[in-house]
Design a protein around this motif. Sequence first.
Motif, PDB file in Angstrom:
ATOM      1  N   SER A  63       0.844  -1.190   0.036  1.00 11.38           N
ATOM      2  CA  SER A  63       0.084   0.137   0.264  1.00 11.38           C
ATOM      3  C   SER A  63       0.822   1.394   0.096  1.00 11.38           C
ATOM      4  O   SER A  63       0.456   2.278  -0.370  1.00 11.38           O
ATOM      5  CB  SER A  63      -1.069  -0.036   1.011  1.00 11.38           C
ATOM      6  OG  SER A  63      -0.384  -0.062   2.392  1.00 11.38           O
ATOM      7  N   ARG A  75      -2.786  -4.308   4.563  1.00 12.44           N
ATOM      8  CA  ARG A  75      -3.914  -4.007   5.562  1.00 12.44           C
ATOM      9  C   ARG A  75      -5.025  -3.162   5.464  1.00 12.44           C
ATOM     10  O   ARG A  75      -5.954  -2.942   5.490  1.00 12.44           O
ATOM     11  CB  ARG A  75      -3.608  -4.347   7.088  1.00 12.44           C
ATOM     12  CG  ARG A  75      -2.816  -5.649   7.502  1.00 12.44           C
ATOM     13  CD  ARG A  75      -2.555  -5.431   9.129  1.00 12.44           C
ATOM     14  NE  ARG A  75      -1.410  -4.286   9.251  1.00 12.44           N
ATOM     15  CZ  ARG A  75      -0.939  -4.364  10.509  1.00 12.44           C
ATOM     16  NH1 ARG A  75      -1.643  -4.828  11.430  1.00 12.44           N
ATOM     17  NH2 ARG A  75      -0.020  -3.566  10.559  1.00 12.44           N
ATOM     18  N   THR A  82      -7.119  -0.995   2.996  1.00 12.76           N
ATOM     19  CA  THR A  82      -7.936  -1.411   1.906  1.00 12.76           C
ATOM     20  C   THR A  82      -8.139  -0.080   1.077  1.00 12.76           C
ATOM     21  O   THR A  82      -8.089  -0.375  -0.163  1.00 12.76           O
ATOM     22  CB  THR A  82      -9.401  -1.710   2.441  1.00 12.76           C
ATOM     23  OG1 THR A  82      -9.939  -0.814   3.313  1.00 12.76           O
ATOM     24  CG2 THR A  82      -9.469  -3.022   3.105  1.00 12.76           C
ATOM     25  N   PRO A 135      -6.927  -7.494   0.895  1.00 19.88           N
ATOM     26  CA  PRO A 135      -6.362  -7.311   2.137  1.00 19.88           C
ATOM     27  C   PRO A 135      -6.127  -8.213   2.926  1.00 19.88           C
ATOM     28  O   PRO A 135      -6.870  -9.238   2.841  1.00 19.88           O
ATOM     29  CB  PRO A 135      -7.683  -6.219   2.618  1.00 19.88           C
ATOM     30  CG  PRO A 135      -8.461  -5.967   1.511  1.00 19.88           C
ATOM     31  CD  PRO A 135      -7.942  -6.867   0.404  1.00 19.88           C
TER      32      PRO A 135
END
Length: 235
Positions: free
Chosen positions: A15, A38, A40, A56
């Motif tokens: 991410s 983790r 989203t 995720p």
Amino acid sequence: MNDLTDKVAIVTGASRGIGRAVSLLLAMQGAKVVSVARSTDELDELAHKTNGLAIPADVADEADVQNVVDEAIRHYGHVDILVCNAGVGSFNLLENNAADEWNRIFDVNVKGTFLFCKFLVPHFKAQKSGHIVGITSDVARRTFEHGTVYGASKFAQDALLGSLRKEVRPHGIKVSTIYPGLVDTYFNESKPGNPDSEKTHLKPADVAQAVRYVLEAPAHVVVDELMLHPLTQEW
């Protein structure tokens, strides 16, 4: 050079920072990217940019990791590349580290790498090919003050990858380990873009290019280990 077009790559810790840079670069080279983290919201945005799959997951949760691998294979039919990038750290005197902090760091840095390798290696063996790239740290090869817990996790991750390299090479599977020095990211609650880091830190894109380099090496070439430092960094 190996062509990454249509290769399926799972990237953990995707991410932000290094993982995001790796995901974007692999997608630019034609790979189908499965981004794992983790967060989203950031994952969804990244999946849109890479035209890939966002899942995720907690890399330290066995069921989550199994689901990522199963979903990637279900969606694309196979997986060719695993980039174990997810990592956390904190830097304190030994006596100031709580046991929970030890568990958190080892869960992400070591257990996460273990679980993804555990579930993907049988798949790679079945297809007689695959490439695992572990992004550790230069502190996997040295020690420093306040680095007892983080350094121990990186030594452990490095040993895991090194031993795995010997296990899977007869099956046509490559394992490459990248050891970046300081990188200008959100790591350890820092924020990228600090002018003081311009000359002393690598950029996430630098590490992404290193990942590309080892993945695109000719089929008969194995880049086992690659150390990265800015010119100004002492080691």
